[in-house]
Structure formats: structure tokens, C-alpha cells
Design a protein around this motif. Structure first.
Motif, PDB file in Angstrom:
ATOM      1  N   PHE A   1      -7.956  83.235 -30.473  1.00 53.09           N
ATOM      2  CA  PHE A   1      -7.503  82.568 -29.244  1.00 53.09           C
ATOM      3  C   PHE A   1      -8.293  83.101 -28.064  1.00 53.09           C
ATOM      4  O   PHE A   1      -8.976  84.124 -28.154  1.00 53.09           O
ATOM      5  CB  PHE A   1      -5.993  82.724 -29.039  1.00 53.09           C
ATOM      6  N   ILE A   2      -8.233  82.359 -26.944  1.00 49.71           N
ATOM      7  CA  ILE A   2      -8.891  82.797 -25.716  1.00 49.71           C
ATOM      8  C   ILE A   2      -7.882  82.762 -24.576  1.00 49.71           C
ATOM      9  O   ILE A   2      -6.929  81.976 -24.589  1.00 49.71           O
ATOM     10  CB  ILE A   2     -10.131  81.937 -25.366  1.00 49.71           C
ATOM     11  N   ILE A   3      -8.100  83.627 -23.622  1.00 49.64           N
ATOM     12  CA  ILE A   3      -7.350  83.593 -22.360  1.00 49.64           C
ATOM     13  C   ILE A   3      -8.392  83.333 -21.286  1.00 49.64           C
ATOM     14  O   ILE A   3      -9.312  84.140 -21.094  1.00 49.64           O
ATOM     15  CB  ILE A   3      -6.614  84.920 -22.096  1.00 49.64           C
ATOM     16  N   SER A   4      -8.283  82.183 -20.618  1.00 48.06           N
ATOM     17  CA  SER A   4      -9.374  81.748 -19.741  1.00 48.06           C
ATOM     18  C   SER A   4      -8.872  81.265 -18.386  1.00 48.06           C
ATOM     19  O   SER A   4      -7.835  80.587 -18.285  1.00 48.06           O
ATOM     20  CB  SER A   4     -10.149  80.615 -20.421  1.00 48.06           C
ATOM     21  N   ASP A   5      -9.644  81.617 -17.364  1.00 47.75           N
ATOM     22  CA  ASP A   5      -9.447  81.031 -16.039  1.00 47.75           C
ATOM     23  C   ASP A   5      -9.881  79.567 -16.098  1.00 47.75           C
ATOM     24  O   ASP A   5     -10.646  79.171 -16.989  1.00 47.75           O
ATOM     25  CB  ASP A   5     -10.299  81.801 -15.025  1.00 47.75           C
ATOM     26  N   ILE A   6      -9.420  78.755 -15.163  1.00 48.55           N
ATOM     27  CA  ILE A   6      -9.868  77.354 -15.118  1.00 48.55           C
ATOM     28  C   ILE A   6     -11.076  77.223 -14.196  1.00 48.55           C
ATOM     29  O   ILE A   6     -12.127  76.742 -14.595  1.00 48.55           O
ATOM     30  CB  ILE A   6      -8.729  76.420 -14.661  1.00 48.55           C
ATOM     31  N   ARG A   7     -10.949  77.669 -12.963  1.00 48.49           N
ATOM     32  CA  ARG A   7     -12.032  77.522 -11.987  1.00 48.49           C
ATOM     33  C   ARG A   7     -13.086  78.611 -12.199  1.00 48.49           C
ATOM     34  O   ARG A   7     -12.867  79.770 -11.880  1.00 48.49           O
ATOM     35  CB  ARG A   7     -11.460  77.625 -10.578  1.00 48.49           C
TER      36      ARG A   7
ATOM     37  N   VAL B   1      -5.715  78.312 -26.868  1.00 45.15           N
ATOM     38  CA  VAL B   1      -6.153  78.610 -25.497  1.00 45.15           C
ATOM     39  C   VAL B   1      -4.948  78.814 -24.592  1.00 45.15           C
ATOM     40  O   VAL B   1      -4.021  78.000 -24.564  1.00 45.15           O
ATOM     41  CB  VAL B   1      -7.021  77.460 -24.941  1.00 45.15           C
ATOM     42  N   ILE B   2      -4.973  79.929 -23.864  1.00 48.63           N
ATOM     43  CA  ILE B   2      -4.046  80.152 -22.752  1.00 48.63           C
ATOM     44  C   ILE B   2      -4.868  80.050 -21.474  1.00 48.63           C
ATOM     45  O   ILE B   2      -5.844  80.784 -21.301  1.00 48.63           O
ATOM     46  CB  ILE B   2      -3.374  81.537 -22.837  1.00 48.63           C
ATOM     47  N   LEU B   3      -4.493  79.133 -20.591  1.00 41.55           N
ATOM     48  CA  LEU B   3      -5.234  78.926 -19.348  1.00 41.55           C
ATOM     49  C   LEU B   3      -4.518  79.605 -18.182  1.00 41.55           C
ATOM     50  O   LEU B   3      -3.286  79.602 -18.101  1.00 41.55           O
ATOM     51  CB  LEU B   3      -5.378  77.432 -19.056  1.00 41.55           C
ATOM     52  N   ILE B   4      -5.323  80.183 -17.309  1.00 43.36           N
ATOM     53  CA  ILE B   4      -4.802  80.836 -16.102  1.00 43.36           C
ATOM     54  C   ILE B   4      -5.542  80.269 -14.904  1.00 43.36           C
ATOM     55  O   ILE B   4      -6.769  80.122 -14.943  1.00 43.36           O
ATOM     56  CB  ILE B   4      -5.004  82.365 -16.161  1.00 43.36           C
TER      57      ILE B   4
ATOM     58  N   GLY C   1      -4.483  70.149 -25.251  1.00 45.04           N
ATOM     59  CA  GLY C   1      -3.830  70.962 -26.281  1.00 45.04           C
ATOM     60  C   GLY C   1      -3.777  72.434 -25.959  1.00 45.04           C
ATOM     61  O   GLY C   1      -3.789  73.272 -26.875  1.00 45.04           O
ATOM     62  N   ALA C   2      -3.709  72.783 -24.672  1.00 43.09           N
ATOM     63  CA  ALA C   2      -3.590  74.194 -24.306  1.00 43.09           C
ATOM     64  C   ALA C   2      -2.303  74.768 -24.879  1.00 43.09           C
ATOM     65  O   ALA C   2      -1.248  74.128 -24.839  1.00 43.09           O
ATOM     66  CB  ALA C   2      -3.614  74.352 -22.788  1.00 43.09           C
ATOM     67  N   PHE C   3      -2.391  75.969 -25.414  1.00 39.89           N
ATOM     68  CA  PHE C   3      -1.208  76.598 -26.002  1.00 39.89           C
ATOM     69  C   PHE C   3      -0.283  77.120 -24.913  1.00 39.89           C
ATOM     70  O   PHE C   3       0.934  77.087 -25.044  1.00 39.89           O
ATOM     71  CB  PHE C   3      -1.638  77.749 -26.916  1.00 39.89           C
ATOM     72  N   GLY C   4      -0.887  77.628 -23.836  1.00 38.51           N
ATOM     73  CA  GLY C   4      -0.096  78.156 -22.727  1.00 38.51           C
ATOM     74  C   GLY C   4      -0.798  77.937 -21.404  1.00 38.51           C
ATOM     75  O   GLY C   4      -2.014  77.706 -21.358  1.00 38.51           O
ATOM     76  N   TYR C   5      -0.044  78.001 -20.307  1.00 38.50           N
ATOM     77  CA  TYR C   5      -0.604  77.736 -18.973  1.00 38.50           C
ATOM     78  C   TYR C   5       0.136  78.635 -17.983  1.00 38.50           C
ATOM     79  O   TYR C   5       1.364  78.588 -17.883  1.00 38.50           O
ATOM     80  CB  TYR C   5      -0.406  76.256 -18.620  1.00 38.50           C
ATOM     81  N   MET C   6      -0.614  79.508 -17.270  1.00 36.65           N
ATOM     82  CA  MET C   6       0.003  80.418 -16.305  1.00 36.65           C
ATOM     83  C   MET C   6      -0.716  80.316 -14.962  1.00 36.65           C
ATOM     84  O   MET C   6      -1.916  80.040 -14.912  1.00 36.65           O
ATOM     85  CB  MET C   6      -0.055  81.862 -16.817  1.00 36.65           C
ATOM     86  N   VAL C   7       0.035  80.577 -13.890  1.00 36.28           N
ATOM     87  CA  VAL C   7      -0.510  80.502 -12.535  1.00 36.28           C
ATOM     88  C   VAL C   7      -0.680  81.916 -11.985  1.00 36.28           C
ATOM     89  O   VAL C   7       0.199  82.769 -12.133  1.00 36.28           O
ATOM     90  CB  VAL C   7       0.424  79.687 -11.616  1.00 36.28           C
TER      91      VAL C   7
ATOM     92  N   ILE D   1       1.767  83.318 -29.171  1.00 36.40           N
ATOM     93  CA  ILE D   1       0.549  82.852 -29.826  1.00 36.40           C
ATOM     94  C   ILE D   1       0.273  83.657 -31.099  1.00 36.40           C
ATOM     95  O   ILE D   1      -0.185  83.115 -32.112  1.00 36.40           O
ATOM     96  CB  ILE D   1      -0.648  82.920 -28.839  1.00 36.40           C
ATOM     97  N   CYS D   2       0.585  84.958 -31.086  1.00 36.58           N
ATOM     98  CA  CYS D   2       0.383  85.789 -32.280  1.00 36.58           C
ATOM     99  C   CYS D   2       1.315  85.353 -33.406  1.00 36.58           C
ATOM    100  O   CYS D   2       0.915  85.327 -34.581  1.00 36.58           O
ATOM    101  CB  CYS D   2       0.626  87.262 -31.948  1.00 36.58           C
TER     102      CYS D   2
END
Length: 416
Positions: free
Chosen positions: A59-65, A87-90, A106-112, A127-128
Motif C-alpha cells: 500500500f501507499i500513503i500519498s499526498d494529493i497535491r 492507497v491512503i490519500l492525504i 478506489g482509494a482505500f482511505g482519505y484523510m485531511v 488496511i493491514c
């Protein structure tokens, strides 16, 4: 290089153009998820894509911008490539449009941002757990697919596979059977020798042939199509003639009858297996093994030779009783006794009035009966403890030997 699948390490790639963010995430992961391996930390989507191509993380944890390629564009590329990376997007932006596109991709998670540590721990835990569930499911499927594939190929050979099932077989197999060799081993019963192979012997034959091909890197399916005919389908990665001779010698130790062999090496497609079988049948010839079992040239009297053989078989029995639950094989026990494998088979059968594999089966089934009647362990665990990694195979042999399924045996003998 150690493959991560072999030891079930979960890997993550961290992506953010603000190093302080990836540093904060790394610290949280190292404290709360020490078993997760961070495969890399990069600052934009383009670098992330290069990293993913070199080593695909779970999995990845990624910024959007981000510059060069943002998180959503990276997700699109991952999906187009058919990669199963979660993918978890931040993002620092709470804009609904970002969330909508992330969900659509299909993002697995989304955080601000700024995210709360608890939220990150919660998302990574989720996710684990999902990855662990999928891995267990894949392992279950990997055990089932060969059995389904064998059953479908058997039906295909006799023209009883429906078109829908044929499509399923092709999808399951992928390109595995783009090239294959079909070989027939026919046990030719004569008027003098009307030997019929017992089911347990046929299972052992098929199992040994599968192991021979698998150990040489071949994909293989083998089964008894008729009462006395073993059909073997395998990918051609070998010098066929010498290797088929080894197969012939392996099968010969189970029976005294003449074996006919025939192979088809033409380029038939998977659905044309019936035609490949016809070609192999046309090529059937009587085969002779190079097996020439004779007693070692020992300068011993008859009594001394008998005692020598008895001592060897005592050592063989002791070895079997210690190793029958493990990866035991004819080659290993023959090497242990410093004997020719085929000479060992002859000597063993003469001494115990059982083949080596019949003897091992008796030990394994006896031990499984003990575990079924005295413990509450799962049948899958008992199967593995007794040396059977394939529970379906274990069930077949157990019922053939005892007349009951393992579950029926447990119900009968635990209630007494």
C-alpha cells in the motif's frame, strides 16, 4: 534475494513533497506498526511511479497535491496498470471534488491535513487487516486452483466440459498451458497378468510424477483417465526422453506389468487436448526401463546376507517413523541408507510385504486417527501434522483406508 511473500512482510511507500509529513508518518509506523517495512519515501508521483515499478508495495500513503504527478494521477496510472496497490490519500484541502475522485479511483482511505495520529493508526490498522485477509484468501485459492484445473482438464479430455467452464479454465490457467506435452502411461494388462491398480497406489503414482516434474520447474497435471492409464500434461522445460525414462522407472516400482508410453508434442491449444490425447495414443510404444535391480555383490553367506538386509530394513523403519510427518521421499531414505533407490524399493517390499509409500501411508493414517480421536485440533492442522499439505488428498486417502471421512471418524471415536 528474499521474497517478501515468503515471510509475509507488509510494505508501504510514503509520498509527500513535504519531508516533515513523511517523517511524521514514518515515526508513527515505526512505533505502532514495527512489522511494516517502509520501502521508500519520495517527494512526487513521478518518483513514486518509478519506485513502484522497481518494487510494488502493498500500500501507499500519498499526498494529493504534488509536482510532476499528483496523487490522483498516480492512482489512475496504478489502476491502468492493473496493480493491486491500496492507497491512503492525504491532502491539505477538504474540497469535496478531491474526495469524490479519490473514491471513484478506489482509494482505500482519505484523510485531511493536519491529520490526527489516531486517524492514521486507525486507517493503517484497517488496511493491514484487509491485506492479511486477502493473503489468506489467496493462499486458500492457490490450494484449490490446481484441483479445479485438474478436474476441468479431465472433463475436457472426454468432451464433458461446458463452454462456460472452458472459459473459466482458460482464465484460471492464463498462459500457463500455451505450450504443453501430453504423455500417456498405459499399464498393459496381459492375459497372464491381470493386475488392477488399487486407488491408493494410483494416488501415490500421480503424486510422485507430479513431484518429479514440479522439482524440475514444470507445471504439471496428472490423473488416471482410465482404470490403468495415467495421463500427464506438463510444460516442456526438459529434455523429454531421458526424463520420461525416469518417470517410467518411478512407475515401474509399483507394478509388474508392461508399460506403454506415448507423447504428443504438437502445438495444440488447451481446448484441443482431446486431439493431443489422440496423437499421444497413436504414438504409444512398449517401453522398457533401465531398471536392473540386483543384490549388491557382497561376500556373505545366506544367513549373513539375510541379517544384513534385516538390519537395513530395521534402520529404514526407524527412519520412516521419525520422518513420516515431514517431507519424506524415496530419494532421501535411499541416500540415508546409502542404497540404490530401486534396489531399496525391491528390498523394502520383500521385507515388509508393502511398498515404501504404503508403509508411509499406514504410519500417517495411524497417527491421524490418534489425533482425531484424542484431540480437538482442526482437521486441516491434523492433515499437515501427518505430512499431507493437501487436505483434499488427505481426505481421499483417509476414507480409502478407513472407510470413513476424517470428520466421520472423529465423530465415531470421540464419542465412545
Amino acid at each position: 534475494m528474499i521474497r517478501k511473500e515468503a515471510i509475509n512482510i507488509t510494505t508501504v511507500l510514503l509520498i509527500d513533497d513535504e519531508p516533515l509529513t513523511t517523517q511524521a508518518i514514518r515515526q508513527v509506523l515505526q512505533v505502532h506498526f514495527p512489522s511494516i517495512e517502509i520501502s521508500g519515501e519520495v517527494t512526487n508521483g513521478a518518483k513514486a511511479w518509478d519506485s513502484i515499478l522497481r518494487r510494488t508495495p502493498d500500500f501507499i500513503i500519498s499526498d494529493i497535491r504534488m509536482p510532476h504527478m499528483d496523487g490522483l494521477q498516480l492512482m489512475e496510472r496504478i489502476r491502468e496498470a492493473g496493480l493491486s496497490v491500496k492507497v491512503i490519500l492525504i491532502t491539505a484541502y477538504g474540497d469535496f471534488e478531491y474526495a469524490r475522485r479519490a473514491i471513484a479511483l478506489g482509494a482505500f482511505g482519505y484523510m485531511v491535513k493536519p491529520f490526527v495520529q489516531y486517524e492514521l493508526i486507525q486507517e493503517v490498522s484497517r488496511i493491514c487487516k484487509e491485506i492479511e485477509t486477502e493473503l489468506a484468501h489467496k493462499q486458500d485459492i492457490s490450494k484449490i486452483i490446481p484441483l479445479v484445473e485438474e478436474n476441468m482438464i479431465r472433463k475436457l479430455l472426454v468432451g464433458k466440459l461446458q463452454q462456460g467452464d472452458l472459459n473459466l479454465l482458460i482464465n484460471l490457467s492464463g498462459s500457463n498451458w500455451n505450450q504443453y506435452v501430453l504423455t500417456i502411461f498405459r499399464f498393459n494388462r496381459s492375459s497372464e497378468n491381470k493386475e488392477i491398480l488399487e486407488e491408493i497406489v494410483k494416488i501415490s503414482m500421480s503424486e510422485e510424477i507430479n513431484s518429479l516434474f514440479a522439482n524440475h520447474g514444470c507445471r504439471v497435471v496428472s490423473f488416471f483417465q482410465k482404470e490403468n492409464e495415467l495421463v500427464v500434461l506438463y510444460t516442456p522445460k526438459l529434455d523429454d526422453i531421458p526424463f520420461l525414462q525416469v518417470c517410467l522407472e518411478t512407475l515401474s516400482k509399483y507394478t509388474e506389468v508392461t508399460i506403454l508410453t506415448g507423447s504428443c508434442r504438437m502445438n495444440f491449444t488447451l481446448e484441443q487436448i482431446p486431439f493431443a490425447y489422440v496423437e499421444a495414443d497413436k504414438n504409444l510404444v512398449e517401453s522398457y526401463t533401465s531398471l536392473a535391480v540386483s543384490l549388491p555383490d557382497l561376500d556373505l553367506t545366506s544367513n549373513e546376507k539375510e541379517n544384513y538386509h534385516s538390519e537395513l530394513m530395521t534402520r529404514a523403519a526407524e527412519y520412516c517413523k521419525k520422518a513420516f510427518t515431514k517431507d519424506i521421499s524415496l530419494q532421501k531414505i535411499s541416500d540415508h541408507l546409502n542404497l540404490n533407490k530401486y534396489y531399496f524399493c525391491t528390498l523394502f517390499k520383500s521385507h515388509f510385504d508393502l511398498t515404501f509409500w504404503e508403509y508411509i501411508t499406514d504410519l500417517r493414517i495411524g497417527y491421524s486417527k490418534e489425533l482425531l480421536s484424542l484431540t480437538n485440533e482442526k482437521i486441516t492442522e491434523i492433515s499437515e501434522k501427518c505430512g499431507y499439505l493437501n487436505i483434499s488428498h488427505f481426505g481421499k486417502i483417509f476414507k480409502k483406508t478407513t472407510g470413513l471421512t476424517p470428520a466421520e471418524y472423529r465423530k465415531t471415536y470421540q464419542t465412545k
